[in-house]
Scaffold this active site. Sequence first.
Site, short mmCIF file in Angstrom:
data_model
loop_
_atom_site.label_atom_id
_atom_site.label_comp_id
_atom_site.label_asym_id
_atom_site.label_seq_id
_atom_site.Cartn_x
_atom_site.Cartn_y
_atom_site.Cartn_z
N THR A 1 0.86 -1.19 0.00
CA THR A 1 0.00 0.00 0.00
C THR A 1 0.89 1.24 0.00
O THR A 1 1.30 1.71 -1.04
CB THR A 1 -0.98 -0.01 1.19
N LYS B 1 4.25 -6.98 3.86
CA LYS B 1 4.02 -5.56 3.62
C LYS B 1 3.76 -4.88 4.95
O LYS B 1 3.30 -5.49 5.91
CB LYS B 1 2.87 -5.31 2.64
N THR C 1 0.58 -3.62 12.05
CA THR C 1 -0.24 -3.57 10.85
C THR C 1 0.58 -4.06 9.68
O THR C 1 1.39 -3.34 9.14
CB THR C 1 -0.70 -2.16 10.54
N GLU D 1 6.63 4.94 7.13
CA GLU D 1 6.25 6.11 6.33
C GLU D 1 7.03 7.35 6.76
O GLU D 1 6.97 7.77 7.92
CB GLU D 1 4.75 6.36 6.45
N ASN E 1 -0.38 10.46 6.18
CA ASN E 1 -1.57 9.96 6.86
C ASN E 1 -2.70 10.97 6.94
O ASN E 1 -3.86 10.59 7.06
CB ASN E 1 -1.18 9.44 8.25
N THR F 1 -7.94 11.02 0.99
CA THR F 1 -8.44 12.18 0.26
C THR F 1 -7.49 12.67 -0.82
O THR F 1 -7.80 13.58 -1.56
CB THR F 1 -8.69 13.36 1.24
#
Length: 395
Positions: free
Chosen positions: A148, A174, A185, A267, A390, A395
Amino acid sequence: MSESGIPSGYRAAAVKAGIKASGNLDLALVVSDRPRAAAGTFTLNRIAAAPVQWDRARVPSASVRAIVVNAGNANAATGAEGLADVERTARAVAQAVGCGVDEVLVASTGVIGRRLPIEKLESGVRAAFERLEASPAAFEAASHAILTTDTRPKTVSLQAEIAGRPVRLFGFAKGAAMIGPRMATMLGFLFTDANVAPADLQAALSEAVERSFNCISVEGHTSTNDTVLLLAGGDGPQLAGDDLAAFAALVDEACTKLARMIPEDGEGATHLITIDVVGARDREEARTIARTVADSALVKTAIHGADPNWGRIVSAAGYSGVPFEESELSLELNGIPLYRDGVPLEVDLAAASASLRGSFETTILLTLRRGEGSIRFWTSDLTAEYVRLNADYTT
């Protein structure tokens, strides 16, 4: 142990099923030529995704033929419709492979709370089945399809001589954010040609996950979809005794390598942080301290800014809930002693700052005088890029 190829009897494929808005690869299928023993570990979040519920009801198992994974949609918090979509997915795989529906395991990752585009997924399964190959390239493509916000795939390939024959183990995973065990996660998939009984396979995987995927964090947020699956089966006799222990060590090594790659690819991360806690009363006490330090935004931002503000580290250990005395605690940062037996040391803070600034890897060593418990834990720093990614995720 040495680098290896793909264990015999497994084929993989990846396709663009149209689930990701980007149009990138988003569906991976791995099929075994025979029924395999299967083990799994899963999220402890009370909001468990539909594929987690499906898999938990089926492992440990003595007969699994396929794993299908989609990215771009988590199929989590989707109620009865989500469970129905998992069954439709498994049925599509079973029809293509020619096996039972209960011999198919399913995993998903992506945005929570949205219904799967099930027709696209079913079409993707059929397309993937037609492209199945036993090549490393096919498994590499599968490792890309499950990503992702990851910046790169995460794979491991190992081989060991066990019971007089070579045993191969290949895995891919991942994960880059919403990482907060138990579990982090992430999705992880491991495949081996060792012959292991389902109960022994589950025990080996559970212990390996405790030492690896349950020892990573990015921001402490536990997901709805966390899944690690391990398939095993081969022509040799079932492993037992020392041979089984050697296999468990192989699984442990594979999981540790994959787990470390996740916060390394956190990230926006500019530092991989390894936290060692030693001298605790037991492993769980050490884990509690390590995780508290790992999840501290103040610790993570200090390291990002190359600020050796070590008071943030010891204070995080102090509010972890572990009832140690201040005089029992010592701290080293990148090998530089900062605090010993509850007393601050004379330190060249400029040199400590330069050490943080000059290296991607940061080490924190917290030493207690309570017992023999220890743990190694991994996290990443907290950056403005993490916030941006994040804030804009859906959006």
